[in-house]
Design an enzyme around this catalytic site. Structure first.
Site, PDB file in Angstrom:
ATOM      1  N   LYS A  67      -7.300   2.973  -3.905  1.00 44.94           N
ATOM      2  CA  LYS A  67      -6.996   2.961  -2.237  1.00 44.94           C
ATOM      3  C   LYS A  67      -7.642   5.045  -1.602  1.00 44.94           C
ATOM      4  O   LYS A  67      -7.001   5.951  -1.711  1.00 44.94           O
ATOM      5  CB  LYS A  67      -6.203   2.434  -1.033  1.00 44.94           C
ATOM      6  N   ASP A 125       0.416  -1.319   0.010  1.00 42.65           N
ATOM      7  CA  ASP A 125      -0.198   0.251   0.071  1.00 42.65           C
ATOM      8  C   ASP A 125       1.051   0.878  -0.182  1.00 42.65           C
ATOM      9  O   ASP A 125       1.517   2.105   1.013  1.00 42.65           O
ATOM     10  CB  ASP A 125      -1.132  -0.351   1.198  1.00 42.65           C
ATOM     11  N   LYS A 134     -10.196   0.208  -2.179  1.00 37.34           N
ATOM     12  CA  LYS A 134     -10.557  -0.012  -1.778  1.00 37.34           C
ATOM     13  C   LYS A 134     -10.500   1.170  -0.272  1.00 37.34           C
ATOM     14  O   LYS A 134      -9.748   2.103  -0.166  1.00 37.34           O
ATOM     15  CB  LYS A 134      -9.529  -0.932  -0.754  1.00 37.34           C
TER      16      LYS A 134
END
Lengths: 322, 287
Positions: A222, A159, A258
């Site tokens: 995300k 991430d 996400k």
């Protein structure tokens, strides 16, 4: 204002990336529309199970220890004691599947080794934040080193945060190149690109950052780090889903989504599922394509599952904290 | 309440429930009428509370509980005393409601309100005194200083039956909160119109939001929800239906809820002690 921005692709060609305008009022209205669905009984139970299987159980605290990570991994494998759950179902006369494991755990690079060891053989992914999380204000070589260490330690998902400083200064090419470089450094690991939408300022910027990240090769986009007060929201997620949808229609490549931060209740999670289902369709309704970045959400999902099965409103103390 | 002074225009009030310090309608949108006793003349509309209203009320009570029990006992007493003052100032409203909707005589209604005020003052006084009366220092044959003290149980579900005398109802409510418990109360069905002035008393007495949540609705519909809710630690049923009693006990068993009958006297320590946990401490003192 320009209609597009030219981005130099890794193969040397130049690609005009459109600056899509976003109707803020329309987006908010449409996002609210997903909160009005009435999802009950079997459908609700299905949604709760699906949401549990999509959780990226996260601990990103300065005070994280290996023990804390091990404890969280145990919870990731069995969110509740399988035996006690079975017993409760038997007493309630309910025939339901066991509670699934979550999709992944998300930790700092230094904790990856511990998580990998704890989750060996379970199929649960280990995600690591990297690239100077959460601010992303470090030099590129340090970011790459960060990623490399996490991948070498066994992280199967990375991430990363984008450089919001560069983005706001209009140095979009720098942001793009950085994502490309990190994607290369990831190797086989999946790359999730955190846009930190709460710092981008407008939905147009969110849309453009999404397009930028998708073009640069992100496997997932995300919303947030969870480290600033303004985190995932339905309108922001809707804009990002639309970017994914447009890219899919243009190229056939599926990018995952996400939302992270601020999703605390099962009800909110179900709103997100409704939105994904209606914007992107069934192919995104699985942990390979959709995740929730959360920690407290899991317990509320479990609480609602228990409510569905026993008919009682459950107490939070019935479930372990992490 | 049924008409403005000097006006021919009647304004029937919709009596809302009191949850988390706010006057709310039922999320279900349901209501039911209350008539002037013995007639078909509408007195007011009341909310018919639902399962989800109970859930919201329990959440509010649960969140309010640590703060309320963390206040000094003296301060809880002050607030209860303030409730007595506010009840006094709404005396005529209570009396009117009782005579109009319940058919109570004026004299009986007035004396019921007086007793309710007395009960509030009684428990206001006991808020910082019941510890001394109910706690104890225990003689033990080992080198320990041994003492017993009390703690509130947490969230209490207070269920009215068909009808409960107003002063008994208010007294029990005061007794439960005076020790630091919070309450989700379902008004006795025949008296639910009293929710209006009572909730206004609660809202203007410096009582923190969520400490008392008043709902109106049907006991038959809501008792199972209250009795099975895992965040409620104790139940007080003010009615005498033995079937209801056993149902509450069965449902409450799952999280070991104590199902308690109200105190035999409106003003008595029993009304407080039913909603306390006693803790005994063995403190070593050396030989």
């Amino acid at each position: 204002m320009r209609d597009f921005i030219n981005i130099k692709m890794p193969n040397g060609s130049e690609k005009p990336l459109p600056l899509v305008s976003v109707d803020k009022v329309g987006v908010t209205e449409r996002a609210n529309f997903f909160t009005t669905r009435s999802i009950k009984k079997d459908s609700k139970l299905w949604a709760l199970y699906t949401a549990i299987s999509m959780v990226d159980l996260t601990t990103l605290e300065g005070a994280d220890t290996d023990d804390r990570v091990r404890q969280m991994c145990a919870k990731a494998i069995h969110p509740v004691s399988p035996y006690l759950f079975q017993e409760m179902c038997r007493q309630s006369g309910a025939a339901v599947e066991p509670i699934p494991s979550v999709a992944a755990v998300c930790v700092y690079p230094n904790r990856v080794k511990t998580a990998v060891a704890a989750l060996k053989g379970t199929g649960i992914q280990v995600a690591s934040v990297a690239t100077g999380f959460p601010a992303g204000q470090v030099a590129l070589d340090i970011k790459l080193q960060d990623v490399k260490q996490a991948v070498e330690a066994g992280a199967s998902e990375i991430d990363m945060v984008i450089d919001r400083g560069a983005f706001h200064s209009g140095r979009y090419q720098d942001v793009f190149d950085e994502i490309v470089a990190i994607k290369t450094a990831c190797g086989d690991a999946h790359l999730k690109v955190i846009l930190e939408t709460g710092e981008l300022g407008s939905l147009e910027k969110v849309r453009f950052a999404s397009d930028l990240a998708i073009q640069a090769g992100a496997d997932f986009i995300k919303t947030s780090t969870g480290k600033i007060p303004s985190a995932a929201s339905l309108p922001v997620t809707l804009v990002m889903l639309q970017a994914i949808s447009d890219h899919y229609q243009a190229t056939g490549r599926k990018v995952g989504m996400k939302p992270a931060g601020g999703i605390r209740t099962a009800k909110q999670a179900i709103h997100y599922l409704c939105m994904v289902s209606e914007v992107l369709g069934a192919e995104w309704m699985n942990p390979q394509m959709f995740r929730f970045g959360a920690s407290v959400l899991l317990n509320d999902l479990l609480r609602q599952v228990y409510k569905q099965i026993t008919g009682r409103y459950y107490y939070t103390k019935a479930f372990s904290l992490d | 309440m049924s008409g403005l002074n000097g006006s021919q225009l009647a304004v029937p009030k919709t009596i809302k429930m009191y949850i988390d310090g706010a006057f709310v309608r039922s999320e279900s949108g349901r209501s039911y009428p209350v008539y002037v006793k013995g007639t078909k003349q509408l007195y007011a509309n009341l909310c018919r509370g639902s399962r989800k209203d109970v859930r919201a009320a329990v959440t509010a009570a649960q969140e309010a509980q640590p703060g309320w029990s963390g206040r000094s006992a003296y301060n809880r007493g002050q607030i209860l005393y303030r409730m007595a003052e506010m009840t006094e100032s709404k005396r005529s409203e209570f009396v009117e409601l009782m005579t109009e909707t319940m058919g109570t005589t004026k004299a009986a209604a007035a004396s019921s309100v007086t007793r309710a005020i007395d009960a509030l003052v009684y428990f206001a006084g006991f808020a910082d005194k019941y510890h001394q009366v109910l706690g104890s220092e225990n003689p033990v044959s080992s080198p320990h200083y041994n003492f017993t003290c009390s703690e509130p149980v947490g969230v209490v579900g207070l269920l009215g039956g068909d009808t409960v005398d107003f002063d008994v109802w208010v007294g029990q409510l005061a007794a439960i909160i005076c020790s630091g418990n919070t309450v989700v109360a379902l008004m006795p069905e025949l008296e639910s119109a009293l929710l209006a002035p009572l909730s206004e008393v609660l809202a203007t007495s410096d009582l923190p939001k969520g400490v008392v949540n008043l709902l109106s609705g049907e006991l038959d519909e809501l008792r199972a929800v209250v009795a099975s809710h895992m965040e409620i630690q104790s139940l007080c049923y003010m009615g005498d239906d033995s079937k209801v009693w056993s149902e509450l006990k069965v449902l409450g068993a799952e999280n070991m809820k104590r199902v308690v009958a109200p105190g035999r006297e409106t003003m008595g320590l029993e009304s407080i002690s039913g909603f306390l946990e006693f803790k005994t401490v063995w403190h070593p003192i050396g030989t």
